[in-house]
Write a protein that holds these residues in place. Structure first.
Motif, PDB file in Angstrom:
ATOM      1  N   ALA A  56       4.715  -0.257   5.600  1.00  0.00           N
ATOM      2  CA  ALA A  56       5.241   0.240   4.328  1.00  0.00           C
ATOM      3  C   ALA A  56       5.065  -0.842   3.277  1.00  0.00           C
ATOM      4  N   GLY A  57       5.190  -0.438   2.026  1.00  0.00           N
ATOM      5  CA  GLY A  57       5.081  -1.408   0.943  1.00  0.00           C
ATOM      6  C   GLY A  57       3.709  -1.398   0.308  1.00  0.00           C
ATOM      7  N   GLU A  58       3.555  -2.221  -0.713  1.00  0.00           N
ATOM      8  CA  GLU A  58       2.344  -2.172  -1.512  1.00  0.00           C
ATOM      9  C   GLU A  58       1.919  -3.576  -1.932  1.00  0.00           C
ATOM     10  N   VAL A  59       0.614  -3.793  -1.957  1.00  0.00           N
ATOM     11  CA  VAL A  59       0.055  -5.038  -2.480  1.00  0.00           C
ATOM     12  C   VAL A  59      -0.831  -4.671  -3.668  1.00  0.00           C
ATOM     13  N   SER A  65      -4.055  -1.401  -6.702  1.00  0.00           N
ATOM     14  CA  SER A  65      -3.497  -1.272  -5.363  1.00  0.00           C
ATOM     15  C   SER A  65      -4.557  -1.592  -4.325  1.00  0.00           C
ATOM     16  N   MET A  66      -4.164  -2.350  -3.308  1.00  0.00           N
ATOM     17  CA  MET A  66      -5.098  -2.751  -2.270  1.00  0.00           C
ATOM     18  C   MET A  66      -5.080  -1.813  -1.067  1.00  0.00           C
ATOM     19  N   ALA A  67      -4.320  -0.703  -1.189  1.00  0.00           N
ATOM     20  CA  ALA A  67      -4.251   0.238  -0.073  1.00  0.00           C
ATOM     21  C   ALA A  67      -5.649   0.772   0.231  1.00  0.00           C
ATOM     22  N   GLY A  68      -6.083   0.657   1.463  1.00  0.00           N
ATOM     23  CA  GLY A  68      -7.378   1.173   1.866  1.00  0.00           C
ATOM     24  C   GLY A  68      -8.563   0.332   1.442  1.00  0.00           C
ATOM     25  N   VAL A  69      -8.320  -0.799   0.811  1.00  0.00           N
ATOM     26  CA  VAL A  69      -9.433  -1.677   0.434  1.00  0.00           C
ATOM     27  C   VAL A  69      -9.663  -2.672   1.573  1.00  0.00           C
TER      28      VAL A  69
END
Lengths: 365, 283
Positions: A56-59, A65-69
């Motif tokens: 969980a959480g986000e960078v 957003s770095m989600a999925g990078v």
């Protein structure tokens, strides 16, 4: 680039490595992530680099957003703990790697690659080593190679994972100053992960202290010392000794321990005091003042700066104290002494914190 | 000598042990090989070369080379892939796969061959289905290839895997942070780091693929000029009392093995020197 981390959670089976980590790095800042081993700091660095996922959480880096990078698309330079140099490549090839694996359109030609690599090797001051292999150079040189290799991709963010761990103490201090100087020239947002508080305090603009998967305080080094947010920070920073006491009517007493009472603005109840070595003064006495000796010097040690310190054990806690001027001649193993406290960080049972002061200024201070 | 007197055994003990080991080596390893070459040449070069030029022998050599040419590349890719999966990734069943790789080492080659007969033979599970489509597996090239593949599978994986595990994943991770794609990481970091171990594994795999007898014997059917490999041909010649021919072919096979061993030793020296160049202070 700015970095924002919000509510990051990472579990390994039943163990929680990160338990809701949040912090933000400003553009060009040099920050340190400080914590004992197992506090989750390396996991956090790996998540930032994209080598590890989170539950969980986000960078966000530069607002994105770095989600999925994936790691390869993040453009983050990483200096790994044991450098992770490519053992079968020369130092030149190690540094060139990030340029050579670029997509054809963005890949510099041979001459340009060579020019950039030599420039980086100049920057880290090892231009003469380009033909050597990693196992043919020293630990300090390997670290410089790792740094040059990470800088070759012109990263948005530089992550350093315990980069001084493999260096001996003598080299470490020089390398630290040099690295800080390099940062000031390049202005690259940098995050250092370390368990060594001196390293963190010396290098970083701000230090994030991690405790059991959380960032409990993120402040400049001086603020960590002056106003620790939790008992853990107070104990972890500055080698403070932890002593239990009782607050009554604004005065902290240490029970039967031979310590003077302190003024502490806390509600009545049990309290925990953290005493830094520099804040305790031992006044060696010629003879014990009437009755049992209040405290005795267990041994004397000399700090790296050449100062003599007395080591005492009070109620099972080892305490280090400066020697009161004028009493140094009497200081010896087993010598009785009177203790003075210049100040302490005190945490009440209810979670309140106060800076404790002596009731009256000791004459020897 | 830099031996410390405190822990060294008495000289006569050392001499005795070394002598015994050497004797066993000579008697059990070197002597039989010498006999093979001596027997092959007992009646002169002419007889030996004539035996090798026999059409059936030539066909056996061609078949053995063909089987090796198919199985070695397949096991190179398969073994490398298996080792890579196990060493560089976490997935359920990783331990099971590690154990499976060693299965051919622990199972008798005869059983390995028999399995394919039971599966693809006329009375086998897929026998009728295959026969209906006129596909011949057992007693034909596919059977030989399958049996050899099975027996030689562990060689590449087992030589590469320990090295990959020792090297860990940090170099791959570093490569990823530097922008390398999965294929680039494999091609530029993982593969070069194990290239010598890989070559060594391929050589061993090849030696075994050419020399395999048990499993191949079961699935071959021993049809001369068609499904006879070199090791099987040696047995046939021997059983027919054609000793000169049998030993000549055996000598050829032994030479292949010796050449493999020599190549592997040379390789180890080469890599040993490269690795020995290090300052040795890596923690």
């Amino acid at each position: 680039m700015t970095v924002t981390v919000t509510g990051l959670v990472r579990r390994f089976g039943a163990a929680t490595a990160l338990d809701g980590v949040s912090f933000a790095l400003a553009e060009g800042e040099f920050a340190a992530l400080l914590g004992p081993s197992g506090s989750g700091k390396s996991t956090l660095l790996r998540i930032l680099a994209g080598l590890e996922g989170s539950e969980a959480g986000e960078v966000r880096i530069a607002g994105r957003s770095m989600a999925g990078v994936p790691a390869r698309a993040r453009n983050i330079g990483v200096v790994f703990q044991n450098y992770a140099l490519f053992r079968h490549m020369t130092i030149f090839e190690n540094v060139a790697f990030g340029l050579r694996v670029r997509p054809r359109a963005a890949r510099p030609d041979r001459a340009e690659t060579a020019r950039r690599v030599r420039e980086l090797l100049q920057l880290v001051q090892i231009p003469e080593l380009e033909r050597r292999y990693p196992d043919q150079v020293s630990g300090g040189q390997r670290q410089r190679v790792a740094l040059a290799r990470a800088l070759a991709i012109e990263p948005h963010l530089l992550l350093l994972d315990e980069p001084f761990g493999a260096l001996d103490a003598l080299v470490r201090r020089d390398v630290r100053r040099w690295l800080r100087g390099l940062h000031d020239r390049l202005g690259l947002t940098t995050l250092l992960v370390t368990h060594d508080q001196e390293e963190a305090m010396e290098l970083a603009d701000r230090v994030a202290v991690m405790e059991r998967g959380r960032v409990v305080q993120f402040d400049p080094p001086a603020a960590l010392l002056a106003a620790p947010a939790t008992p853990f920070v107070a104990g972890f920073i500055g080698h403070a000794a932890r002593l239990e006491g009782e607050v009554r009517a604004g005065v902290l007493r240490f029970g039967s321990l031979p310590l003077p009472p302190l003024r502490a603005a806390l509600p009545d109840g049990p309290a925990t005091a953290f005493l830094r070595p520099g804040a305790v003064v031992a006044e060696a006495l010629a003879e014990a003042p009437g009755g049992a000796p209040p405290a005795a010097i267990e041994l004397l040690r000399v700090t790296a700066e050449g100062e003599r310190r007395a080591v005492l054990t009070l109620g099972g806690v080892t305490l280090e104290a400066r020697l009161a001027p004028g009493s140094e001649a009497r200081a010896a193993r087993g010598a009785p002494c009177r203790l003075h406290i210049a100040g302490a960080q005190v945490f009440g049972a209810g979670g309140g914190r106060a800076e404790a002061r002596p009731l009256r200024a000791a004459p020897v201070l | 000598m830099s031996e410390r007197p405190g822990i060294a055994d008495p000289a006569w003990v050392r001499a005795l042990l070394a002598g015994a080991a050497l004797l066993v080596g000579l008697l059990l390893l070197a002597l039989p090989l010498a006999v093979v070459f001596a027997e092959a040449l007992r009646r002169g070069w002419g007889v030996a070369t004539a035996a090798l030029a026999d059409p059936d022998t030539l066909s056996a050599i061609r078949l053995t080379l063909l089987v090796a040419a198919i199985t070695v590349p397949v096991n190179l890719v398969g073994g490398l892939a298996a080792a890579w999966c196990i060493a560089k990734h976490d997935f359920p069943g990783r331990r099971l796969l590690t154990t499976l790789i060693e299965l051919p080492f622990s199972v008798s080659p005869v059983i390995s061959g028999l399995v394919f007969v039971l599966l693809f033979g006329l009375q086998g599970w897929f026998g009728p289905w295959l026969q209906a489509r006129d596909i011949q597996i057992v007693f034909a090239l596919p059977g030989l290839v399958l049996a050899t593949l099975f027996v030689t599978f562990p060689f590449v994986a087992r030589t590469v895997l320990p090295l990959m595990q020792e090297q860990g994943r940090t170099e791959e991770e570093a490569a990823a942070t530097l922008g390398a794609s999965g294929w680039q990481v494999f091609r530029r970091v993982t593969l070069p780091n194990v290239q010598w171990a890989l070559l060594s594994g391929v050589l061993l795999c090849n030696a075994r693929a050419m020399g395999e007898f048990g499993a191949v014997s079961v699935v071959s059917g021993h049809i001369r000029g068609q499904t006879n490999t070199v090791p099987l041909h040696v047995e046939i010649l021997y059983n027919e009392y054609q000793f000169a021919g049998a030993f000549a072919v055996a000598a050829l096979l032994a030479l292949l093995g010796l050449a493999t061993l020599a190549a592997k030793t040379a390789l180890e020296r080469l890599t040993g020197r490269r690795l020995g160049e290090g300052t040795g202070d890596a923690a």
